[in-house]
Write an enzyme that holds these catalytic residues in place. Sequence first.
Site, mmCIF file in Angstrom:
data_model
loop_
_atom_site.group_PDB
_atom_site.id
_atom_site.type_symbol
_atom_site.label_atom_id
_atom_site.label_comp_id
_atom_site.label_asym_id
_atom_site.label_seq_id
_atom_site.Cartn_x
_atom_site.Cartn_y
_atom_site.Cartn_z
ATOM 1 N N ASN A 47 0.832 -1.209 0.000
ATOM 2 C CA ASN A 47 0.000 0.000 0.000
ATOM 3 C C ASN A 47 0.865 1.257 0.000
ATOM 4 O O ASN A 47 0.594 2.218 -0.715
ATOM 5 C CB ASN A 47 -0.924 0.014 1.208
ATOM 6 N N GLU A 48 1.910 1.269 0.850
ATOM 7 C CA GLU A 48 2.826 2.404 0.891
ATOM 8 C C GLU A 48 4.246 1.945 1.159
ATOM 9 O O GLU A 48 4.475 0.918 1.810
ATOM 10 C CB GLU A 48 2.423 3.425 1.967
ATOM 11 N N THR A 49 5.187 2.741 0.663
ATOM 12 C CA THR A 49 6.614 2.558 0.900
ATOM 13 C C THR A 49 7.192 3.907 1.295
ATOM 14 O O THR A 49 6.880 4.928 0.674
ATOM 15 C CB THR A 49 7.327 2.041 -0.364
#
Length: 304
Positions: A47-49
């Site tokens: 979903n996010e990095t």
Amino acid sequence: MGNGLDFVLADVFSSRISGGNQLAVFPNAPDLSEAAMAAIARELKLNETVFVTGRERGGIRARIFSPHGELPFAGHPVIGTACLLGLDDATLRRAGELTLRVPAGDIPVRLSERDTGLHAMLQCPKQPARLETSATARNIAAMLGLTTRDLDSARPAAGYSGGIPFFCVPLADRQALRRAQLDREKWARTLSNTNAPHIYLFAIEEGEIFARMFAPAVGIDEDPATGAAAVALAGFLAKGAPDGRYGFRIHQGEEIGRPSIIDLEFDAWCDSAVRVWIGGTSVVFGQGSLIHGFSEMEDSCQAR
């Protein structure tokens, strides 16, 4: 970990593996271009990095990417990054606070040791505001596969946003929450073209909040932990509440097998939520290193 670019994998808003939201953090990435960051985030498909790009007096610089591009701010990436930095730096843990500098601005974070691990609470950069939305109780219930008796008749659903808009729907009890099933066709007719297309269902029992979040507008069938929705909920809960400080524990993700806990604190003042904080713990479940390919990633991104 070698000569590559190291990263850590964590489950955020959880004290156990396979709970909460997944996150990758690159704790030392000062030399990566924006194109390389975007390409790495697409490659990892989380979903996010987060890429920590530098440390300076007064704050730690970081950038947040989803597979679709950069985000100016998001709750679980900030919480997960703060927990990781605190775990790796005894000085930060002793200080009990840090500031993450993201494109949306400086985000103050409080750190504390708890039985479940290192806990982080961030101060939200925007105060939640009410949105103009309209939907009948009958249409809301039908959209969720429920009846109007399953809705909380004392508090009508309403839209709020602390940066991302949510349609907050209070339900009568946890049984209704568990039974809810989103009908996408009815959602398209009821909410898709409104100011608050994302749906946040919740029920309050014995002072605890139980919640679910659906966001078909951005391809999310159901999210296990949604910090931005908790911020919106603070606005909803502050409406009509006596002025004062409030604290809640939000349980989310149980219906999809990724239980999470989000702590919410806010001050209610004149029907609004001010000084909103959200937080939780994180658990590290893996680490790795990208050993080559940054230039190829940049070339690929620039050629798009």
